[in-house]
Motif scaffolding. Structure first.
Motif, short mmCIF file in Angstrom:
data_model
loop_
_atom_site.label_atom_id
_atom_site.label_comp_id
_atom_site.label_asym_id
_atom_site.label_seq_id
_atom_site.Cartn_x
_atom_site.Cartn_y
_atom_site.Cartn_z
N SER A 191 2.74 -11.77 9.32
CA SER A 191 4.13 -12.08 8.97
C SER A 191 4.55 -11.43 7.65
N LYS A 192 3.64 -10.74 6.99
CA LYS A 192 3.92 -10.12 5.70
C LYS A 192 4.96 -9.01 5.85
N SER A 193 5.96 -9.02 4.98
CA SER A 193 7.01 -8.01 4.98
C SER A 193 6.52 -6.72 4.32
N ILE A 194 7.19 -5.63 4.66
CA ILE A 194 6.96 -4.35 4.00
C ILE A 194 8.14 -4.12 3.07
N SER A 195 7.85 -3.80 1.83
CA SER A 195 8.93 -3.57 0.88
C SER A 195 9.70 -2.31 1.25
N GLU A 196 10.95 -2.27 0.84
CA GLU A 196 11.77 -1.08 1.08
C GLU A 196 11.16 0.12 0.35
N GLU A 197 10.56 -0.12 -0.79
CA GLU A 197 9.91 0.95 -1.56
C GLU A 197 8.74 1.55 -0.78
N ASP A 198 7.90 0.69 -0.18
CA ASP A 198 6.77 1.18 0.60
C ASP A 198 7.25 1.89 1.87
N LEU A 199 8.26 1.35 2.51
CA LEU A 199 8.79 1.99 3.71
C LEU A 199 9.39 3.36 3.36
N ASP A 200 10.07 3.43 2.24
CA ASP A 200 10.64 4.70 1.78
C ASP A 200 9.53 5.73 1.57
N LEU A 201 8.40 5.30 1.02
CA LEU A 201 7.26 6.19 0.82
C LEU A 201 6.74 6.71 2.16
N LEU A 202 6.70 5.86 3.17
CA LEU A 202 6.26 6.30 4.50
C LEU A 202 7.21 7.36 5.06
N PHE A 203 8.51 7.14 4.92
CA PHE A 203 9.48 8.13 5.41
C PHE A 203 9.43 9.42 4.61
N LYS A 204 9.14 9.33 3.31
CA LYS A 204 8.99 10.55 2.50
C LYS A 204 7.78 11.35 2.98
N ALA A 205 6.70 10.67 3.32
CA ALA A 205 5.52 11.35 3.86
C ALA A 205 5.87 12.05 5.17
N ALA A 206 6.63 11.37 6.01
CA ALA A 206 7.07 11.98 7.28
C ALA A 206 7.88 13.24 7.00
N GLY A 207 8.75 13.17 6.00
CA GLY A 207 9.62 14.28 5.67
C GLY A 207 8.91 15.51 5.15
N LYS A 208 7.64 15.37 4.77
CA LYS A 208 6.86 16.51 4.29
C LYS A 208 6.22 17.31 5.43
N ALA A 209 6.42 16.88 6.66
CA ALA A 209 5.80 17.56 7.80
C ALA A 209 6.40 18.94 8.02
N ALA A 210 5.60 19.80 8.62
CA ALA A 210 6.08 21.12 9.02
C ALA A 210 7.02 20.96 10.21
N SER A 262 1.77 8.15 9.68
CA SER A 262 0.60 7.33 10.06
C SER A 262 -0.49 7.40 9.02
N LEU A 263 -0.77 8.61 8.53
CA LEU A 263 -1.84 8.75 7.53
C LEU A 263 -1.46 8.08 6.21
N GLN A 264 -0.18 8.21 5.82
CA GLN A 264 0.28 7.54 4.60
C GLN A 264 0.17 6.03 4.78
N ALA A 265 0.61 5.53 5.92
CA ALA A 265 0.54 4.09 6.18
C ALA A 265 -0.90 3.60 6.14
N THR A 266 -1.80 4.33 6.77
CA THR A 266 -3.21 3.92 6.79
C THR A 266 -3.76 3.83 5.37
N SER A 267 -3.36 4.76 4.51
CA SER A 267 -3.84 4.73 3.13
C SER A 267 -3.34 3.50 2.38
N MET A 268 -2.29 2.87 2.90
CA MET A 268 -1.68 1.69 2.27
C MET A 268 -2.03 0.40 3.03
N ASP A 269 -2.98 0.48 3.97
CA ASP A 269 -3.37 -0.65 4.83
C ASP A 269 -2.20 -1.17 5.65
N ILE A 270 -1.32 -0.26 6.05
CA ILE A 270 -0.21 -0.56 6.95
C ILE A 270 -0.52 0.10 8.28
N TYR A 271 -0.19 -0.56 9.37
CA TYR A 271 -0.54 -0.06 10.70
C TYR A 271 0.70 0.21 11.54
#
Length: 188
Positions: free
Chosen positions: A20-39, A112-121
């Motif tokens: 039930s733990k929430s994900i902060s907007e800051e952490d979610l933003d970091l996940l989307f930034k990682a996605a945005g670095k893709a080729a 996915s890899l960024q999330a895994t590094s943050m113990d997010i699935y």
């Protein structure tokens, strides 16, 4: 020195039980930034993400109701639901982008890899109603939904329906390299 697969790759798996733990907007933003670095082909970056936190009940339910009944049963517990959306044509010339889904796959690999590094699935889902998604999420005509993703922290598998509990394991069979690779020509 022995070489091995990166730990975040071997640790990654797709649970259905989320806490039930929430994900902060800051952490979610970091996940989307990682996605945005893709080729991406021609650096088009054709990915778009429509998302909602579980606490944003109205928008979360918009996404949840696009899923198949099977996926709704467990995805309702995710901290965040995301619809991945692909731009169908290139911005510079309007020609069809046959690689947009591939590019979203690369972006989601980074996420996915960024999330895994943050113990997010994450759990990716193909089980959704495409037309309902387009209508409910107001997907523009030059875009198309690709997948849905449940994101959250690992939960207890006991919260799942009985038919899913035994599937809730980080160990899933993988094909051997010789099953997925071919030298020169496929099928030889």
């Amino acid at each position: 020195m022995s070489k091995s697969i990166l730990p975040n790759i071997t640790k990654r798996w797709s649970p259905r039980a989320f806490s039930s733990k929430s994900i902060s907007e800051e952490d979610l933003d970091l996940l989307f930034k990682a996605a945005g670095k893709a080729a991406s082909s021609y650096n088009e970056q054709p990915w778009r993400f429509v998302y909602a936190h579980r606490e944003d009940t109205q928008n979360f339910n918009l996404l949840l109701e696009c899923l198949t009944e099977f996926n709704q049963k467990w995805a309702k517990n995710a901290a965040v639901l995301v619809a991945t959306v692909a731009k169908k044509s290139f911005s510079n010339n309007g020609k069809p982008n046959a690689h947009s889904w591939h590019d979203i796959g690369l972006a989601m690999g980074n996420l996915s890899l960024q999330a895994t590094s943050m113990d997010i699935y994450l759990h990716h889902m193909a089980g959704y109603d495409k037309e309902k998604t387009i209508e409910s999420l107001n997907i523009r005509a030059d875009y198309e939904p690709v997948t849905f993703v449940a994101i959250g922290y690992l939960g207890d598998k006991e919260q799942l329906p009985d038919n899913l509990k035994e599937q809730e394991t980080p160990e899933s069979p993988r094909k051997d390299v010789d099953e997925i690779t071919f030298v020169g020509q496929m099928g030889k």
